[in-house]
Design a protein around this motif. Sequence first.
Motif, PDB file in Angstrom:
ATOM      1  N   LEU A 130       0.818  -1.199   0.000  1.00  0.00           N
ATOM      2  CA  LEU A 130       0.000   0.000   0.000  1.00  0.00           C
ATOM      3  C   LEU A 130       0.855   1.253   0.000  1.00  0.00           C
ATOM      4  N   ILE A 131       1.929   1.230   0.808  1.00  0.00           N
ATOM      5  CA  ILE A 131       2.825   2.383   0.859  1.00  0.00           C
ATOM      6  C   ILE A 131       3.442   2.629  -0.518  1.00  0.00           C
ATOM      7  N   GLY A 132       3.873   1.507  -1.193  1.00  0.00           N
ATOM      8  CA  GLY A 132       4.458   1.667  -2.530  1.00  0.00           C
ATOM      9  C   GLY A 132       3.478   2.273  -3.502  1.00  0.00           C
ATOM     10  N   GLY A 133       2.210   1.835  -3.428  1.00  0.00           N
ATOM     11  CA  GLY A 133       1.200   2.406  -4.313  1.00  0.00           C
ATOM     12  C   GLY A 133       0.874   3.837  -3.976  1.00  0.00           C
ATOM     13  N   LEU A 134       0.924   4.151  -2.664  1.00  0.00           N
ATOM     14  CA  LEU A 134       0.602   5.512  -2.263  1.00  0.00           C
ATOM     15  C   LEU A 134       1.593   6.533  -2.794  1.00  0.00           C
ATOM     16  N   LEU A 135       2.817   6.048  -3.169  1.00  0.00           N
ATOM     17  CA  LEU A 135       3.807   6.977  -3.708  1.00  0.00           C
ATOM     18  C   LEU A 135       3.330   7.607  -5.019  1.00  0.00           C
ATOM     19  N   TYR A 136       2.439   6.929  -5.734  1.00  0.00           N
ATOM     20  CA  TYR A 136       1.937   7.453  -7.002  1.00  0.00           C
ATOM     21  C   TYR A 136       0.724   8.365  -6.807  1.00  0.00           C
ATOM     22  N   ILE A 137       0.194   8.390  -5.574  1.00  0.00           N
ATOM     23  CA  ILE A 137      -1.030   9.171  -5.350  1.00  0.00           C
ATOM     24  C   ILE A 137      -0.820  10.650  -5.676  1.00  0.00           C
ATOM     25  N   PRO A 138       0.316  11.280  -5.267  1.00  0.00           N
ATOM     26  CA  PRO A 138       0.486  12.705  -5.630  1.00  0.00           C
ATOM     27  C   PRO A 138       0.449  12.950  -7.130  1.00  0.00           C
ATOM     28  N   ILE A 139       1.026  12.027  -7.868  1.00  0.00           N
ATOM     29  CA  ILE A 139       1.026  12.206  -9.328  1.00  0.00           C
ATOM     30  C   ILE A 139      -0.376  12.075  -9.873  1.00  0.00           C
ATOM     31  N   TYR A 140      -1.134  11.071  -9.354  1.00  0.00           N
ATOM     32  CA  TYR A 140      -2.513  10.904  -9.791  1.00  0.00           C
ATOM     33  C   TYR A 140      -3.329  12.143  -9.469  1.00  0.00           C
ATOM     34  N   LEU A 141      -3.127  12.645  -8.250  1.00  0.00           N
ATOM     35  CA  LEU A 141      -3.871  13.829  -7.845  1.00  0.00           C
ATOM     36  C   LEU A 141      -3.509  15.025  -8.717  1.00  0.00           C
ATOM     37  N   TYR A 142      -2.206  15.150  -9.040  1.00  0.00           N
ATOM     38  CA  TYR A 142      -1.790  16.275  -9.878  1.00  0.00           C
ATOM     39  C   TYR A 142      -2.371  16.157 -11.284  1.00  0.00           C
ATOM     40  N   GLN A 143      -2.379  14.905 -11.799  1.00  0.00           N
ATOM     41  CA  GLN A 143      -2.966  14.708 -13.127  1.00  0.00           C
ATOM     42  C   GLN A 143      -4.466  14.981 -13.099  1.00  0.00           C
ATOM     43  N   LEU A 144      -5.141  14.571 -11.993  1.00  0.00           N
ATOM     44  CA  LEU A 144      -6.567  14.856 -11.860  1.00  0.00           C
ATOM     45  C   LEU A 144      -6.810  16.354 -11.803  1.00  0.00           C
ATOM     46  N   PHE A 145      -5.943  17.056 -11.069  1.00  0.00           N
ATOM     47  CA  PHE A 145      -6.068  18.504 -10.947  1.00  0.00           C
ATOM     48  C   PHE A 145      -5.944  19.193 -12.312  1.00  0.00           C
ATOM     49  N   LEU A 146      -4.961  18.731 -13.123  1.00  0.00           N
ATOM     50  CA  LEU A 146      -4.777  19.312 -14.460  1.00  0.00           C
ATOM     51  C   LEU A 146      -5.984  19.032 -15.342  1.00  0.00           C
ATOM     52  N   LYS A 205      11.841   0.745 -25.350  1.00  0.00           N
ATOM     53  CA  LYS A 205      11.139   1.584 -26.332  1.00  0.00           C
ATOM     54  C   LYS A 205       9.646   1.692 -26.028  1.00  0.00           C
ATOM     55  N   GLU A 206       9.220   1.252 -24.814  1.00  0.00           N
ATOM     56  CA  GLU A 206       7.825   1.351 -24.432  1.00  0.00           C
ATOM     57  C   GLU A 206       7.538   2.754 -23.886  1.00  0.00           C
ATOM     58  N   PRO A 207       6.283   3.252 -24.038  1.00  0.00           N
ATOM     59  CA  PRO A 207       5.943   4.574 -23.511  1.00  0.00           C
ATOM     60  C   PRO A 207       5.980   4.582 -21.976  1.00  0.00           C
ATOM     61  N   ILE A 208       6.296   5.714 -21.410  1.00  0.00           N
ATOM     62  CA  ILE A 208       6.331   5.903 -19.952  1.00  0.00           C
ATOM     63  C   ILE A 208       5.174   6.824 -19.583  1.00  0.00           C
ATOM     64  N   SER A 209       4.237   6.302 -18.838  1.00  0.00           N
ATOM     65  CA  SER A 209       3.110   7.114 -18.381  1.00  0.00           C
ATOM     66  C   SER A 209       3.436   7.734 -17.028  1.00  0.00           C
ATOM     67  N   LEU A 210       2.664   8.763 -16.656  1.00  0.00           N
ATOM     68  CA  LEU A 210       2.789   9.454 -15.376  1.00  0.00           C
ATOM     69  C   LEU A 210       4.158  10.099 -15.192  1.00  0.00           C
ATOM     70  N   VAL A 253       1.635  15.988 -17.392  1.00  0.00           N
ATOM     71  CA  VAL A 253       1.868  14.589 -17.028  1.00  0.00           C
ATOM     72  C   VAL A 253       1.541  13.737 -18.243  1.00  0.00           C
ATOM     73  N   THR A 254       2.453  12.850 -18.615  1.00  0.00           N
ATOM     74  CA  THR A 254       2.231  12.002 -19.797  1.00  0.00           C
ATOM     75  C   THR A 254       1.081  11.045 -19.562  1.00  0.00           C
ATOM     76  N   ASP A 255       0.337  10.771 -20.624  1.00  0.00           N
ATOM     77  CA  ASP A 255      -0.788   9.834 -20.519  1.00  0.00           C
ATOM     78  C   ASP A 255      -0.309   8.404 -20.656  1.00  0.00           C
ATOM     79  N   SER A 256      -1.257   7.466 -20.818  1.00  0.00           N
ATOM     80  CA  SER A 256      -0.901   6.041 -20.878  1.00  0.00           C
ATOM     81  C   SER A 256      -0.075   5.703 -22.114  1.00  0.00           C
TER      82      SER A 256
END
Length: 562
Positions: free
Chosen positions: A411-427, A451-456, A473-476
Amino acid sequence: MKLPKYIQVAFLILLFSIDFSFAQEPFFVTEGQVEINVAITEDATSTLYVIPDQVEIRRPALVTVTILNAQGVPLSDHYIRLVAPGLTLTQPTDPSNEHGVVVVEVFGTNPGSYSICAQDITYEGLVIDILDCDTLYVTPVPVPTLVDEPQYTKGTSNSLFWNSLGSGYEYYIEVSSDSEFSTIKESSGWITGSMYEFENLVNERMYFYRVKARNNYSGQSSWSNVEYTVQDSEAPEITLISVGDIGENNTVEWESGYEIEIVYRVEDNLSLGDVVFYCVKRSGTREECGVTVKSGVMYTTTITLSSLEKESLNNLFSNYNFCVEASDKAGNVSEECDITLDIPKWGEIEEEEEPVPPREVPTYVGRIIRDVVDTTRDSMDNMFRDLDDYTLQDIGVTTSIATITISFATLIGGLLYIPIYLYQLFLNILRWLGFRKTGLRIGYVYDSSTKEPISLAIVRVYTKDGRLVWTDVTDSKGLFGPVLEDGIYTIKVSARDYEFPSTVIFGKSDYPLENVYHGEEFEIKDGVIPEFAIPLDPVDISWLRKSIISFGNRFRVFYKIL
C-alpha cells in the motif's frame, strides 16, 4: 639485174640486224629486179599505264597509251585499239594527239584481275602489238553491316542501323517475314544515310532484315548479315488479387512484426522482364519495399508494419499506398498504383469496445491490494488445508501479521503514485473547467531500453531564463502536449525509477524515432512546436545493458543510412 642468191641472203641478214623499232611503217627496198618487203609487228618503245590500277565494280579506270619512236619522240595521228578481255570499254576513234597520247576508260562488272594491252592499227592490214601492258584489279563493293537487333522490339515500328561506307554510296534495305526473303514485306529503295525505319509492323511477329550498298557507278555489293527481332507492342498486365487483413493493429497500438500479404498477378504476351514493388511515401517518392515471392504468374509481397513510414511519434498513418511496376524485355512498362492499405485509427478501435462498468474498474491502489489478498488466500487454503485446529490457530496469527505487513508495504508503494494521480486529476479538472488550454500531443516519453511509452512522467517546460511556464503529465501512451508562445525553451522530465536526460541514446535518431530530445534549447516560431521523442534511462539498468543499447542505437543509425 638479178643479184646472186648469196647476196640476197646477206642483205636480209644485214637488214634484220638494224633496229627498226623506230619505224613502224613497212620498208620496201628495190635493187634492179630484187624487191625486199619488211613489216614490223611489235613495238617495244610505246607505253601503257592504268590509273588507278585497283577499282570497285563498275568504277572506271583510265588507260593511257603513249606512241613513241625509237628515239622517244611522240608520234601523232596513230590509231590505237585496246585488248582487255573481261573488261567493258569503248574503243577510241580519235588518233593520238601531238603528244602521242590516247586515253580510254575501262571498268569491270565482276571482281578479278584483268590484263590490258594495246595495238597500233594505223596502217591498213598491219597490226603492231605494243609490248608494254598493265593489269587492272576489280574489287567488290564493300558490304555494309547491320547493327545487332534485340530479341524483342517495342511497338509496331523498328529503326535499323548499319555502318556508313563513306560518301558516294547508297543503301538498299528490305524486311521479310522469312529468313530466305522469299517474300519482301517492304524495302527502302536506294537511300543515303545509315538508318531506316519500318512502320506498321505486326505485334508478336518475327521480322528479318538485310541491307546492301552501291557506289556512284551502280556497282552493287552483296547482301549484308541478316538480323531478326520480334515486335512487341503490348505492356505487361497487372491484376491486384488481394490485400491482407490488418488484424487488431491500429495507428497507435500495433505489432512491429505483424505481416501483411499483398497478392497480385503479372502476365505478358511475350517475355516478362522485371517486376518491382514500391512503397509510396508521403512526399510522393517511391522506394522498393517488402519481400516478394513469385509462383508462376502470381506474386506475393510481404510487408511488416515496422517497415512502413511513420509519424514522428512512431504512430502509423491511417493509410498507405503501394505501386507495382512491370516491364517486358521489349521495354514496355505498366503500373498498378491503386493499391491501398487502411490502418484503423486508435480512437475508432476504442469506441467499438464494450464499455466496462465503473464498479469493476478498481483504482490503482485497490487493484494491488485485491491481487495480494486473493493470492494470499489461495496460497493459505492450499498450504494449511490438512493441519489441526491448534496449529492453524498459531499459524493464523503469524500469517495475519505477515499478511498485514506485506499489504501495508504494498500500500505504501502504491501511495507513492497518489500525488502524481492527484496532480494529473487537478490538471484534467482545470482543462474541463476551461482554465487550462489543451495542446496537441507533440511529445513522446519512452523507455530507452524497451522503447515502451512511460506514463505518469512529469514534464516541465522552462523559458530561456529558467522560468517555469508549463507542466504536464504524460498519458498512458507516454504523450504530452504543451501550449506555448513563440520563444526559446527547454524541457525537463522526471519519472519514478528513471533518469533524464538519457546517456544511452545519443544523437537525434533512435530509429525509427526521430528528433530525439536530450534537454537542449529549442525555438518556437509562428506557433509551430517541434515534435520530440524523449528517452529516459532506467535507474537500475546495468552497464552491460547500457552498452548493448548504445551499440544498438549506433547500429540502427548506420542501418538507416544504408
